[in-house]
Design an enzyme around this catalytic site. Structure first.
Site, PDB file in Angstrom:
ATOM      1  N   ASP A  82      16.696  -0.084  11.871  1.00 23.14           N
ATOM      2  CA  ASP A  82      15.708   0.938  12.244  1.00 23.14           C
ATOM      3  C   ASP A  82      16.351   2.070  13.045  1.00 23.14           C
ATOM      4  O   ASP A  82      15.687   2.716  13.861  1.00 23.14           O
ATOM      5  CB  ASP A  82      14.543   0.320  13.037  1.00 23.14           C
ATOM      6  CG  ASP A  82      13.765  -0.712  12.230  1.00 23.14           C
ATOM      7  OD1 ASP A  82      13.683  -0.558  11.002  1.00 23.14           O
ATOM      8  OD2 ASP A  82      13.243  -1.666  12.830  1.00 23.14           O
ATOM      9  N   GLU A 109       1.244   6.733   7.131  1.00 24.74           N
ATOM     10  CA  GLU A 109       2.404   6.330   6.322  1.00 24.74           C
ATOM     11  C   GLU A 109       2.239   6.792   4.883  1.00 24.74           C
ATOM     12  O   GLU A 109       3.187   7.252   4.251  1.00 24.74           O
ATOM     13  CB  GLU A 109       2.580   4.807   6.365  1.00 24.74           C
ATOM     14  CG  GLU A 109       2.949   4.270   7.733  1.00 24.74           C
ATOM     15  CD  GLU A 109       3.222   2.769   7.723  1.00 24.74           C
ATOM     16  OE1 GLU A 109       3.667   2.243   6.690  1.00 24.74           O
ATOM     17  OE2 GLU A 109       2.987   2.119   8.757  1.00 24.74           O
ATOM     18  N   HIS A 138       8.927   2.928   8.979  1.00 27.71           N
ATOM     19  CA  HIS A 138       8.785   2.005  10.108  1.00 27.71           C
ATOM     20  C   HIS A 138       7.543   2.409  10.911  1.00 27.71           C
ATOM     21  O   HIS A 138       7.363   3.588  11.213  1.00 27.71           O
ATOM     22  CB  HIS A 138      10.038   2.069  10.987  1.00 27.71           C
ATOM     23  CG  HIS A 138       9.999   1.084  12.109  1.00 27.71           C
ATOM     24  ND1 HIS A 138      10.225  -0.253  11.921  1.00 27.71           N
ATOM     25  CD2 HIS A 138       9.722   1.239  13.421  1.00 27.71           C
ATOM     26  CE1 HIS A 138      10.096  -0.884  13.078  1.00 27.71           C
ATOM     27  NE2 HIS A 138       9.799   0.001  14.006  1.00 27.71           N
ATOM     28  N   THR A 194       0.832  -1.208   0.000  1.00 28.11           N
ATOM     29  CA  THR A 194       0.000   0.000   0.000  1.00 28.11           C
ATOM     30  C   THR A 194       0.873   1.267   0.000  1.00 28.11           C
ATOM     31  O   THR A 194       0.497   2.275  -0.604  1.00 28.11           O
ATOM     32  CB  THR A 194      -0.985   0.031   1.193  1.00 28.11           C
ATOM     33  OG1 THR A 194      -0.261   0.061   2.408  1.00 28.11           O
ATOM     34  CG2 THR A 194      -1.927  -1.160   1.161  1.00 28.11           C
ATOM     35  N   ASN A 195       2.028   1.193   0.638  1.00 27.04           N
ATOM     36  CA  ASN A 195       2.940   2.339   0.561  1.00 27.04           C
ATOM     37  C   ASN A 195       3.484   2.508  -0.855  1.00 27.04           C
ATOM     38  O   ASN A 195       3.617   3.635  -1.342  1.00 27.04           O
ATOM     39  CB  ASN A 195       4.094   2.169   1.559  1.00 27.04           C
ATOM     40  CG  ASN A 195       3.705   2.613   2.953  1.00 27.04           C
ATOM     41  OD1 ASN A 195       3.499   3.790   3.209  1.00 27.04           O
ATOM     42  ND2 ASN A 195       3.569   1.649   3.857  1.00 27.04           N
ATOM     43  N   LEU A 202      19.250  -6.158   6.579  1.00 30.03           N
ATOM     44  CA  LEU A 202      20.242  -5.993   5.518  1.00 30.03           C
ATOM     45  C   LEU A 202      21.657  -5.991   6.098  1.00 30.03           C
ATOM     46  O   LEU A 202      21.884  -5.472   7.194  1.00 30.03           O
ATOM     47  CB  LEU A 202      19.976  -4.682   4.772  1.00 30.03           C
ATOM     48  CG  LEU A 202      18.614  -4.653   4.054  1.00 30.03           C
ATOM     49  CD1 LEU A 202      18.215  -3.224   3.705  1.00 30.03           C
ATOM     50  CD2 LEU A 202      18.657  -5.524   2.803  1.00 30.03           C
ATOM     51  N   GLU A 217      22.617   0.336  11.381  1.00 24.97           N
ATOM     52  CA  GLU A 217      21.866  -0.015  12.587  1.00 24.97           C
ATOM     53  C   GLU A 217      20.390  -0.234  12.242  1.00 24.97           C
ATOM     54  O   GLU A 217      19.742   0.668  11.692  1.00 24.97           O
ATOM     55  CB  GLU A 217      22.000   1.113  13.615  1.00 24.97           C
ATOM     56  CG  GLU A 217      21.470   0.736  14.981  1.00 24.97           C
ATOM     57  CD  GLU A 217      21.309   1.957  15.890  1.00 24.97           C
ATOM     58  OE1 GLU A 217      20.479   1.903  16.794  1.00 24.97           O
ATOM     59  OE2 GLU A 217      21.999   2.974  15.642  1.00 24.97           O
TER      60      GLU A 217
HETATM   61  C1  GRF Z   1       3.989  -0.827   6.847  1.00 25.05           C
HETATM   62  O1  GRF Z   1       3.315  -0.718   8.072  1.00 25.05           O
HETATM   63  C2  GRF Z   1       5.418  -0.459   7.005  1.00 25.05           C
HETATM   64  O2  GRF Z   1       5.631   0.562   7.919  1.00 25.05           O
HETATM   65  C3  GRF Z   1       6.001  -1.738   7.519  1.00 25.05           C
HETATM   66  O3  GRF Z   1       5.356  -2.737   6.790  1.00 25.05           O
HETATM   67  C4  GRF Z   1       4.083  -2.274   6.378  1.00 25.05           C
HETATM   68  C5  GRF Z   1       4.024  -2.396   4.890  1.00 25.05           C
HETATM   69  O4  GRF Z   1       2.747  -2.163   4.391  1.00 25.05           O
HETATM   70  N1  GRF Z   1       7.434  -1.743   7.418  1.00 25.05           N
HETATM   71  P1  GRF Z   1       2.499  -2.097   2.821  1.00 25.05           P
HETATM   72  O5  GRF Z   1       3.116  -3.350   2.215  1.00 25.05           O
HETATM   73  O6  GRF Z   1       3.115  -0.851   2.294  1.00 25.05           O
HETATM   74  O7  GRF Z   1       1.009  -2.123   2.671  1.00 25.05           O
END
Ligand code: GRF
Length: 220
Positions: free
Chosen positions: A152, A181, A116, A20-21, A100, A150
Site C-alpha cells: 500500500d 471507489e 485501497h 463491486t469495483n 505480493l 512496499e
Molecule cells: C474495497 O473496499 C477495496 O478498496 C478493498 O477491498 C474492497 C473490495 O470491494 N481493497 P469489492 O470486491 O470491489 O466490492
C-alpha cells in the site's frame, strides 16, 4: 469507443471478494467509456462474488486458490504466469487481498494499480474504516495508487474523500467510501488505457506532469 487507429488496451483484474469495483470497470468497458477490454478476471478465493459478475459479462475467469500452494512464492509464480498468458497492458488489483512478493510486483511495475480504502499514507493494511473511526478522524476516503514492493506504499494517483459523521460505523463508512471507489477507479483505468499515466522514480505522472504526493483530489 476506441477509434480504430488506437489499439484497445487489455486488462487483467485480480479479485478476492464481491467485485463491486470490478463491476464498475465492466460497466465502463462495455459502455465504451474506457477504451479497454477485460481479458480475464483472476480470483484467489473460490466463493468470490466477482467471479459471477465476470461470468455474467462473458469474461474469462481463472481461479487460483492460494491455499493449494506451498508458499507465497509458489502462488505468486503461478499467478504471474497466468496473468502473462493474457499479455495485459494493465493489471488491476480490485479488492485482491493478498500480499505480493517483490519478485511478482517487479514484473508488473508501472502497469499495476491497486485501490485501497483509506487516504494513504494513512491506514495501510486492514480494517481501515474502524481505525479511522477509532482515531477520531473527521474525514476518510479511498486511494488508487501504483503497486510497488512496499505494501500500500506505491505512488498515489488519486484520492476521494468522505466526511465522517458522528453516527458512522465501520460498515456505514465502508459503504460511503465504496461509492467513491467506483468513481475514482474507472477514472484511473481510463487514463491508463489512454496511456496518460506513468510512474518514474517512484512518482506518478499524468500527461507527463508530476502528481502531488497525496494524489490528485477527486471532486464529485
Ligand atoms: C474495497 O473496499 C477495496 O478498496 C478493498 O477491498 C474492497 C473490495 O470491494 N481493497 P469489492 O470486491 O470491489 O466490492
Amino acid at each position: 469507443m476506441a477509434d480504430s487507429a488506437s489499439p484497445t488496451a487489455s486488462i487483467v483484474v485480480l479479485i478476492s471478494g464481491s467485485g463491486t469495483n470490478l463491476q464498475a470497470l465492466i460497466d465502463q468497458t462495455v459502455h465504451g467509456t474506457i477504451a479497454a477490454r477485460i481479458a480475464a478476471v483472476i480470483s484467489n478465493r473460490p466463493g468470490a462474488g466477482g467471479i459471477d459478475r465476470a461470468r455474467q459479462a462473458g469474461i474469462t475467469t481463472e481461479l487460483l486458490d492460494h491455499t493449494n500452494f506451498q508458499d507465497r512464492e509458489a502462488f505468486d509464480e503461478k499467478l504471474a504466469e497466468t496473468i502473462l498468458r493474457y499479455k495485459p497492458d494493465i493489471v488491476v488489483l480490485a479488492g485482491f487481498m493478498r500480499i505480493l512478493t517483490p519478485a511478482f510486483v517487479r514484473q508488473f511495475q508501472g502497469k499495476m494499480v491497486n485501490i485501497h480504502p483509506s487516504l494513504l499514507p494513512k491506514y495501510k493494511g486492514l480494517h481501515t474504516h474502524k481505525r479511522a473511526l477509532e482515531a477520531g478522524d473527521t474525514e476518510h476516503g479511498a486511494t488508487v495508487h501504483f503497486v510497488t514492493e512496499e505494501l500500500d506504499g506505491g505512488p498515489n494517483i488519486i484520492q476521494a474523500r468522505v466526511d465522517i459523521e458522528e453516527n458512522d460505523t465501520p460498515e456505514s463508512l465502508a459503504g460511503k467510501v465504496l461509492l467513491k471507489e467506483h468513481q475514482i477507479f474507472p477514472q484511473v483505468i481510463k487514463w491508463m488505457a489512454e496511456q496518460r499515466l506513468s510512474m518514474t522514480d517512484n512518482r506518478a505522472y499524468l500527461d507527463d506532469i508530476i502528481i502531488p504526493e497525496n494524489g490528485l483530489q477527486f471532486e464529485a
